[in-house]
Design an enzyme around this catalytic site. Structure first.
Site, PDB file in Angstrom:
ATOM      1  N   SER A 233       0.828  -1.195   0.000  1.00  0.00           N
ATOM      2  CA  SER A 233       0.000   0.000   0.000  1.00  0.00           C
ATOM      3  C   SER A 233       0.871   1.258   0.000  1.00  0.00           C
ATOM      4  CB  SER A 233      -0.946  -0.068   1.198  1.00  0.00           C
ATOM      5  OG  SER A 233      -2.058   0.754   1.006  1.00  0.00           O
ATOM      6  N   ASP A 452      -8.823  -4.276  -5.936  1.00  0.00           N
ATOM      7  CA  ASP A 452      -8.314  -3.547  -4.772  1.00  0.00           C
ATOM      8  C   ASP A 452      -9.112  -2.255  -4.570  1.00  0.00           C
ATOM      9  OD1 ASP A 452      -6.688  -1.985  -2.946  1.00  0.00           O
ATOM     10  OD2 ASP A 452      -5.062  -3.376  -3.402  1.00  0.00           O
ATOM     11  N   HIS A 482      -7.602  -5.734  -0.538  1.00  0.00           N
ATOM     12  CA  HIS A 482      -6.453  -4.832  -0.569  1.00  0.00           C
ATOM     13  C   HIS A 482      -5.172  -5.650  -0.481  1.00  0.00           C
ATOM     14  CE1 HIS A 482      -4.279  -1.185  -0.319  1.00  0.00           C
ATOM     15  NE2 HIS A 482      -4.045  -1.210   0.993  1.00  0.00           N
TER      16      HIS A 482
END
Length: 513
Positions: A233, A452, A482
Site C-alpha cells: 500500500s 483492490d 487490498h
C-alpha cells in the site's frame, strides 16, 4: 481522528490486528541467540556521520506497550539513531524503533524489510502478526520492520486527546450549509494546530523522502549490501521513492497494492472513490443485488443518518453518517469481511447502528474503553508534509459532481476531504507527486489486484512505467481485497516467493486469475 474520510492505505489486517513491541532493554532481557547485527556493510550511505554509520544495534527482548502486549518468541527489538534533519546529518538525532526475527533456515539472504502502509502504520506492531503469511520467506530472510519517524514508538505524534476525537464525531464530513462548512474547516485547522504542538520540530521532518533515507541507513547498519524490501500500500510509494534515491542499492523489492505515483491530491481521492465503489459493486453482485440499486439503498441510508444518527448499544454514542461510511469501508478491504458488512447493513436498516459503529471503531483503532490509536494522526502529519497541494473550498465544491459521478457512495466524502485534509496546515508540502524513476535499478516486482479498493489496480501499471524500462515488472491478480500476496492465490504467492528467494523475475504482464 473520528472525522476520518481519507481511508488509510494499510493492509486490511493491520486495521484490526495488534501485537506490541517496545524498545530494547538491557541486562537479563537480552537474548538474540548469541547473534547481534551483522554490522555495517561496505555500501555506507553518503554523507552520514561515522557515529551513525558505525552504530551497532542492541537487539533485546521486546516490551509490551499500553496498546498491545509484547510479541514474545523469537522477536527482538532495537533502536536505530538517525538524523532529525537529513539536510544536517551532523545535527540533532531521533530514535527509530525496529523489530526483527532471524531467518529460521541456514541459507540466509539477509534482511527483508517490511512497510505495511498508511502512512502511519506501526511495523513494530504489525510484523509479528504478518509472520505466518510470510513463513516461506522467513526461512531465508530475517524479517525486519520498524515504526517510521512520527509513528508509534518512533517519536509518534498524537494530535488530539481521546475525548476531543470523540467530540469531533459530530462534525459533518459532507457539509450542507455554510455553518457546517465553517465547522468542518475549523475542525481541520484545529487538528493541524494540535499536530504542530505535539510534534514540534519533528513536524517538518517526517516526509516519505526522510523515511527513505532512514531506510538506507537501516540497510547499512543491518549489514546488507542491497535493500531487500516488501512494501504494501503506502509502502509501495515509499519503496518507489527509495528506489529513486538509491537505485544502485535496490535488491529484491516487491511492491504490492500499489499507490499511483502519478496521482495528485484530487487524483488520489478520485482513485479511492473509484476503487471503493468498484469493490462495493462486486460485493453487491455477490449478494445477488444489482449494483446501482444496491448503492442507491446505501446512499439513502447515509442521507437518513446525515439528518438523524442511529442509536447504538455503545452508551452515549450514535452512528453518524461518517462513522457509518467508515464502517462500510473496513469490510471492503478483504472479501472475507463481506458477510460482516451484510449483517451490519441489515441491522442499520432496522434502526440499530451498533454493528457499523463497531466496524468504524475497529478502523479508527478505538478500544472499548474509548482509547484511540494514532495511525490516522501520523498519516495526516506525513501526507500533508509530502503533498504541497491545498485545494480550496471553492475548488472542491466545483469538483463534487465529478466525484459523485465516479462513486455515489464514497465520492462526496472523498471529494470534501480534499478541502479539509490539509486545510490551514502549519507546514508547507514538498511536492505534487513523488518521484519514483529508478534508472539502473534491478527489476522491481509490482503486484496489482484488479479488485483492490484502496489502491486501485491502475496504479500498478503506472508505478512500473514510472520506475522505468527494465525496472518495473507487473504481476496482476484478478482478485478482491487490498493486496494480493497471501490473499489466497497460489499463483501470486509462488511468483513472489520465486522472485524473493531465487531471484526469478516473472514475465512482465503475467496474470494470475
Amino acid at each position: 481522528m473520528a472525522r476520518l474520510v481519507r481511508w488509510t492505505a494499510l493492509t486490511a489486517a493491520a486495521a484490526l490486528l495488534t501485537a506490541g513491541c517496545g524498545g530494547g532493554s538491557s541486562g537479563d532481557d537480552r537474548d538474540d541467540g548469541g547473534r547481534s547485527s551483522a554490522g555495517p556493510s561496505a555500501a555506507a550511505p553518503t554523507g552520514v556521520p561515522e557515529s551513525l554509520a558505525s552504530q551497532t544495534l542492541d537487539w533485546t527482548r521486546c516490551k509490551g506497550t499500553a496498546d498491545a502486549p509484547a510479541p514474545g518468541g523469537d522477536w527482538r527489538c532495537a533502536t536505530l539513531e538517525a538524523p532529525l534533519d537529513w539536510s544536517d546529518p551532523d545535527g540533532e538525532t531521533i530514535d527509530l524503533a525496529l523489530i526483527r526475527a532471524r531467518a529460521t533456515g541456514d541459507e540466509g539472504l539477509g534482511s527483508l524489510l517490511f512497510n505495511f502502509g498508511g502512512p502511519g502504520g506501526s511495523g513494530v506492531s504489525m510484523m509479528p502478526s504478518y509472520a505466518d503469511t510470510v513463513s516461506s520467506l522467513h526461512k531465508r530472510y530475517d524479517l525486519v520492520s520498524w515504526d517510521p519517524r512520527g509513528v508509534a514508538a518512533s517519536e509518534g505524534v498524537r494530535c488530539r486527546s481521546d475525548e476531543a476525537i470523540e467530540d469531533a464525531e459530530s462534525v459533518d464530513s459532507t457539509p450542507d450549509t455554510p455553518a457546517e462548512e465553517q465547522a468542518y474547516l475549523q475542525d481541520a485547522a484545529d487538528f493541524g494546530q494540535g499536530c504542530e504542538k505535539a510534534a514540534g520540530k519533528l513536524m517538518g521532518h517526517v516526509s516519505t523522502t526522510d523515511t527513505a533515507r532512514d531506510m538506507d541507513l537501516m540497510r547499512h547498519v543491518l549489514g546488507d549490501e542491497k535493500m531487500h524490501y516488501f512494501g504494501i500500500s503506502y509502502g509501495t510509494e515509499l519503496g518507489g521513492v527509495y528506489a529513486h534515491l538509491f537505485p544502485r542499492q535496490v535488491g529484491r523489492v516487491v511492491l504490492d497494492a500499489v499507490v499511483d505515483p502519478g496521482a495528485d491530491t484530487m487524483g488520489h481521492a478520485e482513485n479511492q472513490a473509484r476503487g471503493f465503489q468498484r469493490a462495493l459493486d462486486d460485493y453487491l453482485k455477490s449478494t445477488g443485488q444489482e449494483p446501482e440499486q444496491g448503492a442507491r439503498k446505501i446512499t439513502d441510508l447515509l442521507e437518513r443518518l446525515d439528518a438523524e444518527p442511529l442509536p447504538t448499544s455503545s452508551p452515549g454514542r450514535k452512528l453518524t453518517q461518517t462513522l457509518a461510511l467508515t464502517g462500510i469501508v473496513l469490510p471492503l478491504y478483504s472479501e472475507s469481511g463481506w458477510p460482516t458488512l451484510t449483517s451490519a447493513l441489515a441491522a442499520a436498516e432496522k434502526g440499530d447502528g451498533s454493528e457499523l459503529l463497531a466496524l468504524a471503531d475497529g478502523y479508527n483503532e478505538r478500544d472499548p474503553s474509548g482509547h484511540y490509536g494514532t495511525t490516522t494522526h501520523s498519516q495526516r502529519v506525513i501526507s500533508c508534509l509530502d503533498d504541497k497541494q491545498r485545494p480550496t473550498l471553492e475548488e472542491t465544491k466545483r469538483l463534487l459532481p465529478r466525484f459523485e459521478k465516479v462513486s455515489p457512495v464514497f465520492g462526496p466524502f472523498l471529494g470534501w476531504d480534499t478541502a479539509g485534509w490539509c486545510h490551514d496546515w502549519p507546514v508547507a508540502g514538498q511536492h505534487e507527486t513523488p518521484e519514483v524513476s529508478a534508472p539502473g535499478a534491478d527489476p522491481i516486482l509490482v503486484v496489482g489486484n484488479t479488485g483492490d479498493p484502496a489502491t486501485p489496480y491502475e496504479g500498478a501499471r503506472r508505478m512500473a512505467d514510472e520506475l522505468g524500462k527494465d525496472v518495473g515488472v507487473v504481476l496482476t491478480w484478478k482478485g478482491e481485497g487490498h493486496g494480493a500476496y497471501g490473499s489466497g492465490s497460489d499463483c501470486v504467492d509462488s511468483a513472489v516467493d520465486a522472485y524473493l528467494l531465487k531471484g526469478t523475475v516473472p514475465k512482465d504482464g503475467k496474470v494470475c486469475s
